[in-house]
Design an enzyme around this catalytic site. Structure first.
Site, PDB file in Angstrom:
ATOM      1  N   ASP A 241      -8.967  -1.155  -8.213  1.00 25.54           N
ATOM      2  CA  ASP A 241      -8.282  -1.429  -6.957  1.00 25.54           C
ATOM      3  C   ASP A 241      -7.848  -2.886  -6.814  1.00 25.54           C
ATOM      4  O   ASP A 241      -6.821  -3.170  -6.210  1.00 25.54           O
ATOM      5  CB  ASP A 241      -9.198  -1.036  -5.793  1.00 25.54           C
ATOM      6  CG  ASP A 241      -8.450  -0.960  -4.477  1.00 25.54           C
ATOM      7  OD1 ASP A 241      -7.221  -0.769  -4.504  1.00 25.54           O
ATOM      8  OD2 ASP A 241      -9.100  -1.091  -3.428  1.00 25.54           O
TER       9      ASP A 241
ATOM     10  N   HIS B 186      -6.958   7.032  -3.113  1.00 23.97           N
ATOM     11  CA  HIS B 186      -7.863   6.074  -2.463  1.00 23.97           C
ATOM     12  C   HIS B 186      -7.249   5.303  -1.285  1.00 23.97           C
ATOM     13  O   HIS B 186      -7.981   4.721  -0.488  1.00 23.97           O
ATOM     14  CB  HIS B 186      -8.436   5.093  -3.495  1.00 23.97           C
ATOM     15  CG  HIS B 186      -7.519   3.951  -3.772  1.00 23.97           C
ATOM     16  ND1 HIS B 186      -6.406   4.066  -4.565  1.00 23.97           N
ATOM     17  CD2 HIS B 186      -7.523   2.683  -3.311  1.00 23.97           C
ATOM     18  CE1 HIS B 186      -5.775   2.920  -4.594  1.00 23.97           C
ATOM     19  NE2 HIS B 186      -6.422   2.051  -3.845  1.00 23.97           N
ATOM     20  N   ASP B 187      -5.926   5.255  -1.194  1.00 25.89           N
ATOM     21  CA  ASP B 187      -5.284   4.565  -0.062  1.00 25.89           C
ATOM     22  C   ASP B 187      -4.360   5.509   0.705  1.00 25.89           C
ATOM     23  O   ASP B 187      -3.407   5.061   1.377  1.00 25.89           O
ATOM     24  CB  ASP B 187      -4.458   3.361  -0.550  1.00 25.89           C
ATOM     25  CG  ASP B 187      -5.293   2.085  -0.633  1.00 25.89           C
ATOM     26  OD1 ASP B 187      -6.260   1.959   0.139  1.00 25.89           O
ATOM     27  OD2 ASP B 187      -4.968   1.222  -1.477  1.00 25.89           O
TER      28      ASP B 187
ATOM     29  N   HIS C  87       0.828  -1.214   0.000  1.00 20.32           N
ATOM     30  CA  HIS C  87       0.000   0.000   0.000  1.00 20.32           C
ATOM     31  C   HIS C  87       0.859   1.260   0.000  1.00 20.32           C
ATOM     32  O   HIS C  87       0.943   1.970   0.986  1.00 20.32           O
ATOM     33  CB  HIS C  87      -0.960  -0.018   1.193  1.00 20.32           C
ATOM     34  CG  HIS C  87      -2.088  -0.987   1.007  1.00 20.32           C
ATOM     35  ND1 HIS C  87      -2.158  -2.193   1.668  1.00 20.32           N
ATOM     36  CD2 HIS C  87      -3.174  -0.930   0.212  1.00 20.32           C
ATOM     37  CE1 HIS C  87      -3.252  -2.834   1.293  1.00 20.32           C
ATOM     38  NE2 HIS C  87      -3.890  -2.102   0.411  1.00 20.32           N
ATOM     39  N   ASN C  88       1.473   1.509  -1.134  1.00 19.36           N
ATOM     40  CA  ASN C  88       2.341   2.671  -1.289  1.00 19.36           C
ATOM     41  C   ASN C  88       1.914   3.450  -2.545  1.00 19.36           C
ATOM     42  O   ASN C  88       0.909   3.110  -3.176  1.00 19.36           O
ATOM     43  CB  ASN C  88       3.801   2.213  -1.369  1.00 19.36           C
ATOM     44  CG  ASN C  88       3.994   1.129  -2.418  1.00 19.36           C
ATOM     45  OD1 ASN C  88       3.469   1.247  -3.529  1.00 19.36           O
ATOM     46  ND2 ASN C  88       4.710   0.068  -2.071  1.00 19.36           N
ATOM     47  N   ALA C  89       2.686   4.461  -2.889  1.00 24.79           N
ATOM     48  CA  ALA C  89       2.294   5.328  -4.004  1.00 24.79           C
ATOM     49  C   ALA C  89       2.305   4.600  -5.352  1.00 24.79           C
ATOM     50  O   ALA C  89       1.594   5.013  -6.275  1.00 24.79           O
ATOM     51  CB  ALA C  89       3.214   6.546  -4.060  1.00 24.79           C
ATOM     52  N   VAL C  90       3.070   3.524  -5.458  1.00 26.33           N
ATOM     53  CA  VAL C  90       3.088   2.795  -6.735  1.00 26.33           C
ATOM     54  C   VAL C  90       1.752   2.082  -6.938  1.00 26.33           C
ATOM     55  O   VAL C  90       1.218   2.050  -8.050  1.00 26.33           O
ATOM     56  CB  VAL C  90       4.270   1.802  -6.799  1.00 26.33           C
ATOM     57  CG1 VAL C  90       4.356   1.175  -8.177  1.00 26.33           C
ATOM     58  CG2 VAL C  90       5.573   2.494  -6.450  1.00 26.33           C
ATOM     59  N   HIS C  91       1.207   1.534  -5.858  1.00 28.88           N
ATOM     60  CA  HIS C  91      -0.130   0.938  -5.949  1.00 28.88           C
ATOM     61  C   HIS C  91      -1.142   2.010  -6.374  1.00 28.88           C
ATOM     62  O   HIS C  91      -1.982   1.769  -7.235  1.00 28.88           O
ATOM     63  CB  HIS C  91      -0.540   0.304  -4.614  1.00 28.88           C
ATOM     64  CG  HIS C  91      -2.006  -0.011  -4.503  1.00 28.88           C
ATOM     65  ND1 HIS C  91      -2.645  -0.915  -5.331  1.00 28.88           N
ATOM     66  CD2 HIS C  91      -2.970   0.491  -3.681  1.00 28.88           C
ATOM     67  CE1 HIS C  91      -3.936  -0.963  -5.007  1.00 28.88           C
ATOM     68  NE2 HIS C  91      -4.163  -0.114  -4.013  1.00 28.88           N
TER      69      HIS C  91
HETATM   70 ZN   LIG Z   1      -5.974   0.156  -2.904  1.00 24.05          ZN
END
Ligand SMILES: [Zn+2]
Ligand SMILES: *[C@@H]1O[C@H](CO)[C@@H](O)[C@H](O)[C@H]1NC(C)=O
Ligand SMILES: *[C@@H]1O[C@H](CO)[C@@H](O)[C@H](O)[C@H]1NC(C)=O
Length: 459
Positions: free
Chosen positions: A337, A227-228, A187-191
């Site tokens: 997602d 979104h995350d 759950h980082n900026a690449v995701h």
């Molecule tokens: Zn997500």
């Protein structure tokens, strides 16, 4: 310039210390204090106005999950420093111009300098389903979310249509990227960049592209990118059982999603990106972005899916209707997602490894602090293959099956094709590992928000 930059870097460097200090203070008293503070401030990160938003990084006041990531500490501080330099540089440019009384008439030159020719070349194929976000992230020096989202805003004509100030947009995106935790394996900026790219692919689908307004596209891209936001790398049950203030604040319900949304709203306001719009429009934007982000709570998937299914059965979706359009955008963001298993094996496999690393990491913390290991988080009993097969069977296949009914295009067929192949590959791995082949992890069948572990919370 160098001196100023160093001062800024030093200011930022003091942060880890500050965060550790806060950790040491995790006493019941401090806990109570923060809870009280939270009641007054809501989900607003405590920060000093005078500093360079240094408090942003300590957004979880009394549990700093970073202390658990001891093995990746060095890597983290290096990449975090790169981002800080970028920020500092941007701020230097702005502030020096400000003090010299020079406005920024045309900033596209500054923006273009950031990424090299190869990254630019990749952006020409940003609408391809096999876009390699990992490669793009390397080519942009870890700035995939900023570069990609900025490019998409431009591509969709949003800068022009909404009269956006490109420096404010840039600054907003840098803040968004920075608020993702680069030390989270998944759950980082690449995701976030990956989800934004997938969302772009869905927005281009004929059914959507011919009915979407610029407003819809704007909200979709912002929601995908944020979104995350500020995801702590652990799931909701973990936050609840550790009495995290976010669980209290959001009453144990869509705790993470609510926090991602409120964080996004905080950055939107702080950046002033839409300050030129009416208050009414800004409020509408904030609430609609919330509807999109909250839809990514996977524990609600059955509700969304059955609504989607009955619309499709009745054939009554009318995309001229704004409510219907926004429902479809919620479904699109949900697909974006959890689309990892619908990518090519090479990409999909990397995501699977990352998400499992994050689960197992949570499991390790739970073991260490005797919190009871969450489902799918025990590295002793779980395997990547089992987790992936369960995830595909109970969550991804049902969702993408309905999506393909709604939008029966080549892209949908491609995604279902990869999904089938990837599942077969994991079954092959499973057979090699266990000798038997048909274990499907039943955890995913128990669609209950309190049981659902990190994976369904791929949101
Ligand atoms: Zn997500
Ligand atoms: C901004 O710069 C670009 C590229 O250098 C140029 O094409 C454009 O006309 C400039 N816009 C203004 C308003 O000066
Ligand atoms: C949240 O869950 C915890 C643990 O189950 C419980 O103690 C607490 O009362 C719950 N809070 C709310 C507002 O439901």
């Amino acid at each position: 310039f160098c001196i100023l930059q160093n001062v800024i870097v030093v200011l930022h460097e003091s942060l880890p210390l500050q965060a550790m200090f806060i950790c040491i203070l995790s006493l019941p008293l401090f806990h109570t204090f923060i809870s009280l503070l939270t009641l007054f401030l809501g989900d607003v990160r405590v920060r000093s106005r005078a500093g360079f938003e240094t408090e942003r990084r300590g957004s979880h006041p009394y549990i700093d999950f970073r202390i658990f990531h001891s093995n990746s500490e060095i890597e983290v501080s290096v990449s975090a420093r790169n981002v800080r330099r970028l920020l500092s540089f941007q701020r230097y440019l702005r502030s020096s111009r400000f003090f010299r009384g020079i406005t920024v008439p045309n900033s596209s030159n500054i923006l273009d300098d950031d990424y090299n020719g190869q990254a630019k070349c990749m952006l020409e194929k940003v609408g391809n389903w096999n876009f390699d976000i990992f490669l793009f992230d390397r080519l942009t020096n870890g700035n995939s979310l900023v570069s990609l989202t900025f490019h998409l805003f431009n591509l969709h004509g949003l800068i022009e249509h909404f009269q956006l100030d490109t420096m404010k947009l840039r600054r907003f995106l840098v803040m968004v990227q920075e608020d993702y935790h680069s030390q989270n394996p998944y759950h980082n900026a690449v995701h976030a960049a990956d989800v934004t790219q997938a969302m772009h692919c869905y927005l281009k689908e004929p059914k959507l592209s011919k009915s979407l307004t610029p407003w819809d596209v704007l909200l979709s891209l912002i929601a995908a990118a944020t979104h995350d936001l500020d995801h702590p790398g652990v799931n909701q049950p973990f936050l609840i059982k550790t009495n995290h203030y976010l669980a209290t604040l959001y009453k144990n319900t869509s705790v993470l999603e609510n926090h991602h949304w409120r964080s996004a709203v905080g950055l939107l306001r702080e950046s002033g990106l839409f300050a030129h719009m009416s208050l009414e429009n800004r409020q509408l934007m904030e609430s609609q972005i919330g509807d999109l982000i909250l839809a990514t709570d996977i524990s609600q998937q059955n509700e969304y899916l059955s609504m989607f299914r009955s619309h499709l059965d009745r054939g009554d979706l009318c995309l001229e209707n704004a409510n219907h359009r926004h429902f479809i955008l919620q479904m699109a963001l949900k697909c974006a997602d959890i689309c990892n298993p619908c990518r090519t094996w090479e990409l999909s496999k990397q995501w699977s490894e990352k998400v499992t690393e994050e689960f197992f990491h949570q499991g390790d913390i739970e073991k260490k602090y005797h919190l009871g290991v969450s489902p799918l988080c025990d590295r002793q009993t779980e395997t990547i293959a089992n987790i992936q097969i369960g995830f595909m069977t109970y969550l991804v296949e049902p969702l993408f099956g309905e999506w393909a009914r709604f939008s029966n295009t080549r892209l949908s067929q491609t995604m279902l094709g990869h999904l089938g192949l990837n599942k077969a590959s994991w079954k092959g791995v499973q057979r090699e590992q266990s000798g038997s082949g048909d274990d499907v992890d039943p955890t995913f069948e128990e669609m209950d928000s309190d049981i659902l572990p990190q994976e369904p919370r791929l949101s």
